[in-house]
Design an enzyme around this catalytic site. Structure first.
Site, PDB file in Angstrom:
ATOM      1  N   ASP B 221       6.910  -3.141  10.434  1.00 29.37           N
ATOM      2  CA  ASP B 221       5.579  -2.739  10.727  1.00 29.37           C
ATOM      3  C   ASP B 221       5.441  -1.498  11.359  1.00 29.37           C
ATOM      4  OD1 ASP B 221       2.828  -2.454  11.136  1.00 29.37           O
ATOM      5  OD2 ASP B 221       2.606  -4.409  11.984  1.00 29.37           O
ATOM      6  N   HIS B 315      -1.635  -4.024   0.664  1.00 28.99           N
ATOM      7  CA  HIS B 315      -1.912  -3.508   2.217  1.00 28.99           C
ATOM      8  C   HIS B 315      -1.597  -1.870   2.121  1.00 28.99           C
ATOM      9  CE1 HIS B 315      -2.684  -3.194   6.348  1.00 28.99           C
ATOM     10  NE2 HIS B 315      -1.383  -2.712   6.650  1.00 28.99           N
TER      11      HIS B 315
END
Lengths: 407, 407
Positions: B221, B315
């Site tokens: 991330d 995403h």
């Protein structure tokens, strides 16, 4: 290096032995070694052996992160389902402690994918209710008799006790959470989380002083712990191979207490008052009677005023083995902080964990005495309590608790 | 060594610069150096500079432990009390970041006495309500306009916003708690805790792979974060010296979101489905269009079936700067886990922190787009929100916010 020292101690104990390998997932074929790691670059690659006489996580140096969890068996689950669960849990723990995903990995969350084992340990125990739920009352150890009530107790039943107990420790928070989540998922259909608490200790490398870790009162905590090199260490902490019940050979009994520290009150007291309450200097943990942290407190020493240098109600005096008929336990706690309550008081303190061969020769007599006469009690509140039977470590091919569940 | 790499990046940025010294309290007279530490034995002795163009804790590598806290001024406290508080806080932060006790030490809790600075950073910000409470509405930055509502929001007002914001980060949990407690005590009589959240990231040394940290979904991330070496890094993240308001020169605006991850649902999805939602491989974070973690995603690439390899609602596509008019922000988040809720679902996710020169060219347009079309939204719930003006770093002798409070 305090870390190196601690690792050396654990190796010397020959239990929860450390194994080292290359960092990360390449760890696979590590071999046991006596030498502790020489640099913290190996933090991630430090692995703890799953198999052994004792379970890992008892004499293993306390890790930076800990999760304590109790599970209750779901309605309808009995001995058979518990055995299958312990087999799955043991398999997952063994793999994760080697830095591998649990259960082959297809369903793994991946949270710890890049990390090495990071000193992960998983330790399993059984609560008193486990034996009634599974129809195994005959196997209930007498050492699991309910703890007595203490006057300072304000116990929350919902955060106390439980059928099954799991202690997770690791030097990396993602590795610890990964293990917690993996074990919760393996429990699905057989057991559900009853309560869960998280704690912490000093990170490896945060200090180069050879000093016991501090608690959230700022006090060095655990200086007088039994040492693995003591002649009577094993006798005090572990059930002997000839002990009762036989499935507990090599095991230990753990008392867990969530001890809230009333820090707003404590922190308002001057340093000298705090040191009088404890009986040790805050700066280095030395007893007020002199010396250094590991000097034995001289309980008879008097000051110029004729009064004992270590006060009659000082924590070190009331807790001292020599004033408790030699009762001793291995403390291996985590600090906790769960935010702030009303008025801004921190919900913080100690997830106190005490290991002993028999609570009646460890926690119970010591706590009875502390409960009556310890000056520190004014600053503590026991909010949750548990007592669990932690069986010996598994042999290769065995799962934890197999001697109980298939005995 | 990913840690070494990260430290190198921070040094290159010349902001929140790292300073090294001997371990522990002997740290005193450290000098700034360009060289990152070469071994993690220096974990405790790594210090971050308090003074500088920017406050520490923005481009500083994210530490293993973080506390985010909002304070509200007490009734009756105004600009004068706020200035005195920021002066006390700055003094305490400067001392603790150098591994010393705050405020001379007589009243210090002692919790961090043996540890070095352990990369401690303390970062201060002002919320919108601060300017009304202190009668300084004229100084309210236009960038603090309330964030728009998003459809996925389920915000708890009591854990959102606040007059003052503090971010604490450290690689040791005791050092982080010590700083939190010290700042709370310095606030007494002037401000009280409104909300507080704690989070974590990978420990230094837990991996030797040069990979961005994972979140609790197991996903790498932050791969596409702006880099301090990018030509437009400063322009995107920091208010320029000619910017408005002038007291914000060198400052940044931070958006904090408590993003709960619906892990029970996420974890039930197969690996391929998860990767389709994100648009990256879980194993190494490489985009599904190929390459490695830091290869730019090829949003036009199609598979043999003629469909885009990175799905329309993936995403990475929806969040990509090229689909957002170049909007970008520096994400520097912490994972959180606050136990288990009813039914055993973990109360866990991301304390998302995004830094930008202007939220209208950072968080707002990106979140608007994610809110409408991101496949990941089904697995997230935004539970708390804050937006704070974080002024530039203090010069020597100055306190944080002095240019606002004495301007």
């Amino acid at each position: 290096m305090s870390r190196r020292r601690l690792l050396g101690t654990a190796s010397a104990a020959g239990a929860g032995g450390l194994v080292l390998g290359a960092a990360g997932g390449a760890w696979g074929h590590a071999t046991a070694q006596d030498e502790p790691p020489t640099a913290l670059t190996s933090l991630g690659s430090t692995g703890v052996a799953f198999h052994g006489t004792h379970q890992a996580g008892i004499v293993t140096p306390a890790q930076a992160h800990g999760h304590l969890v109790a599970f209750d068996l779901v309605s309808g689950a009995g001995r058979r389902q518990a055995a299958a669960l312990l087999r799955r849990w043991s398999d997952a723990a063994r793999r994760m402690m080697a830095g591998e995903p649990p259960s082959g990995g297809e369903r793994d969350t991946g949270i710890a994918l890049d990390a090495g084992p990071s000193s992960l340990t998983v330790t399993f125990g059984f609560g008193r209710t486990f034996f009634t739920r599974t129809g195994m009352k005959k196997e209930l150890p007498r050492q699991l008799a309910p703890l007595p009530d203490f006057s300072a107790d304000a116990l929350d039943k919902e955060r106390s006790d439980g059928d099954l107990w799991v202690q997770i420790g690791a030097d990396d928070a993602l590795v610890a959470f990964h293990a917690l989540r993996a074990l919760q998922r393996e429990a699905a259909g057989a057991a559900r989380v009853r309560w869960q608490m998280s704690g912490f200790n000093r990170s490896p490398g945060a200090t180069d002083r050879p000093r016991t870790v501090r608690n959230l009162m700022g006090q060095v905590d655990g200086s007088n712990n039994p040492k693995t090199t003591d002649d009577d260490f094993a006798e005090r902490v572990f059930v002997p191979s000839s002990g009762e019940p036989s499935w507990m050979a090599g095991g230990s009994f753990v008392v867990q207490r969530r001890i809230r520290m009333l820090l707003d009150s404590w922190d308002e007291h001057a340093l000298g008052e705090q040191e009088r309450v404890i009986g040790r200097r805050k700066s280095d943990g030395a007893p007020l009677s002199g010396g250094h942290e590991h000097t034995a407190p001289d309980l008879d020493k008097r000051g110029k005023d004729g009064l004992p240098v270590i006060a009659a109600d000082a924590h070190v005096r009331v807790a001292a083995p020599e004033t408790n008929g030699g009762a001793a336990m291995l403390r291996r706690s985590f600090s906790f902080h769960d935010g702030f309550g009303d008025g801004g008081a921190p919900d913080a303190g100690l997830l106190f964990l005490a290991w002993q061969a028999d609570p009646l020769r460890g926690f119970v007599p010591v706590q009875r005495k502390l409960d009556r006469g310890d000056a520190l009690s004014d600053f503590l509140r026991h909010e949750a309590s548990g007592l669990f039977a932690v069986p010996g470590g598994p042999a290769r091919g065995e799962y934890v608790g197999q001697r109980l569940l298939e005995g």
